[in-house]
Each structure stands twice: as C-alpha cells, then as structure tokens.
Scaffold this active site. Structure first.
Site, short mmCIF file in Angstrom:
data_model
loop_
_atom_site.label_atom_id
_atom_site.label_comp_id
_atom_site.label_asym_id
_atom_site.label_seq_id
_atom_site.Cartn_x
_atom_site.Cartn_y
_atom_site.Cartn_z
N GLY A 235 0.84 -1.19 0.00
CA GLY A 235 0.00 0.00 0.00
C GLY A 235 0.87 1.24 0.00
O GLY A 235 2.03 1.20 0.43
N CYS B 233 5.73 0.14 7.62
CA CYS B 233 5.41 1.27 6.76
C CYS B 233 6.63 1.62 5.93
O CYS B 233 7.75 1.67 6.46
CB CYS B 233 5.01 2.46 7.63
SG CYS B 233 4.63 3.94 6.68
N LEU B 234 6.43 1.87 4.64
CA LEU B 234 7.55 2.22 3.77
C LEU B 234 8.22 3.53 4.20
O LEU B 234 9.37 3.77 3.87
CB LEU B 234 7.07 2.32 2.31
CG LEU B 234 6.60 1.00 1.69
CD1 LEU B 234 5.92 1.27 0.35
CD2 LEU B 234 7.75 0.02 1.53
N HIS C 207 -2.62 7.75 6.67
CA HIS C 207 -1.57 8.61 6.09
C HIS C 207 -2.16 9.92 5.57
O HIS C 207 -1.48 10.96 5.59
CB HIS C 207 -0.87 7.90 4.92
CG HIS C 207 0.28 7.03 5.32
ND1 HIS C 207 1.39 7.50 5.97
CD2 HIS C 207 0.51 5.70 5.13
CE1 HIS C 207 2.26 6.51 6.16
NE2 HIS C 207 1.74 5.40 5.67
NI NI Z 1 2.64 3.52 5.71
#
Ligand code: NI
Length: 180
Positions: free
Chosen positions: A46, A98-99, A144
């Site tokens: 995502g 999370c990226l 986000h």
């Molecule tokens: Ni994230």
C-alpha cells in the site's frame, strides 16, 4: 511511468492533512500510475500520496490473494478521497510496517472489516467492502491522509521492533510482507 522517492518519518509532509481531489486530470492519473509502480517496486502492499510528498487524498493498495491467511482474497485498488464509513470487529495480527518508517514493525489494533467510500479514476463513487489484511491496509493508508503513522496506533509499545536491514539493502521477507 516513474518510480517516485518515498519520504520517511521526520519529513513534516507525513504529518499534514492531505487535500481532497476535486477532479481527475492527467496529473492525477499520472500520479496514481507512478504511485502504483513505486509501491510494487518498493516492494509494498500500500502507498498513500503524502508518502511521495504529494498532499492529496489518493491511495493505492496491492494485497495478493492468500497474503496473510489462506483463502483470504486480495485486492488491487486505486482510490481517490477514501473515507471509512463503517468499521466492525477487531484484528491485531499481523504486525504492521510502513515504507516511510523503514525496518520497524509493531502490533496495531485495527477493525477487522471496513466499508470505504471513495472515487475511482473515472471519479465515479465506489464502495469497497474489505476484511482482514485488505481492511488493515486501507485503514493504514487512509491514516496517512490525515498525517497519522502506524506507530501512533501501537498500543503495546513493547511490540515495536527494529528489523536490521540486510547487507544487500533489500527488505527482509518479513518486512516485505508488512510494508505499507
Ligand atoms: Ni505507511
């Protein structure tokens, strides 16, 4: 298409509220395509526009079938102005990552099932019903858009763990599974 730079925690743009998209133009379509490519390349399941430094309410999701649970359907989605209109049940596993917070994971309580109202790339209203991992990814990405990071939602801070990067710089199998 292009792979975009993913910004990381500490960048103030990750803490701002993203703006609603009023119409789909070539710029929004391009952004959606680039975000999708960036998410797949990361690799992640995502991505939200603020993570590439764009403060617009746009998210992409790509959860394969059987991702965390055998038999669980996946989803591949690009959603504009997504809103959770119904949330039921609770889930705690798997740990989330999370990226934009590389190498960290933690347990985040989330709703088990959600209904999300959004618009597609033709700006038509859509309703998405999701459960399990897809519901988790949707909640993570919609957070986000409001400047909320998964670490804000970790209730038991002892579950926050650092997974050291591998020498080749690629994410570990566990990280790859969790990155949003
Ligand atoms: Ni994230």
């Amino acid at each position: 298409m292009a792979i975009l730079n993913i910004i990381v925690e500490g960048d103030p743009r990750l803490r701002q509220k993203a703006l609603k998209i009023k119409r789909v133009d070539a710029g929004v379509r391009r952004l959606a395509e680039d975000m999708y490519e960036t998410m797949i390349a990361a690799p992640g399941i995502g991505l939200a526009a603020p993570q590439v430094g764009v403060l617009l309410r746009l998210i992409t999701i790509d959860v394969p079938d059987d991702y965390f649970e055998e038999g669980a359907p996946g989803a591949s989605l690009t959603l504009i102005n997504p809103e959770i209109v119904k949330a039921t049940g609770t889930q705690i596993e798997p740990a989330e990552g999370c990226l934009s917070i590389p190498h960290w994971i933690g347990d985040v309580p989330r709703a088990e099932r959600v209904v999300v109202k959004a618009r597609d790339l033709d700006f038509r209203e859509v309703r998405i019903r999701a459960e399990g991992m897809v519901a988790r990814a949707l909640q993570h990405e919609i957070d986000h858009l409001d400047g909320v990071l998964f670490t804000d939602r970790v209730v038991d801070k002892s579950t926050l763990k650092y997974l050291p990067p591998k020498p080749d710089g690629r994410p570990s199998a566990k990280e790859k599974v969790l990155a949003e």
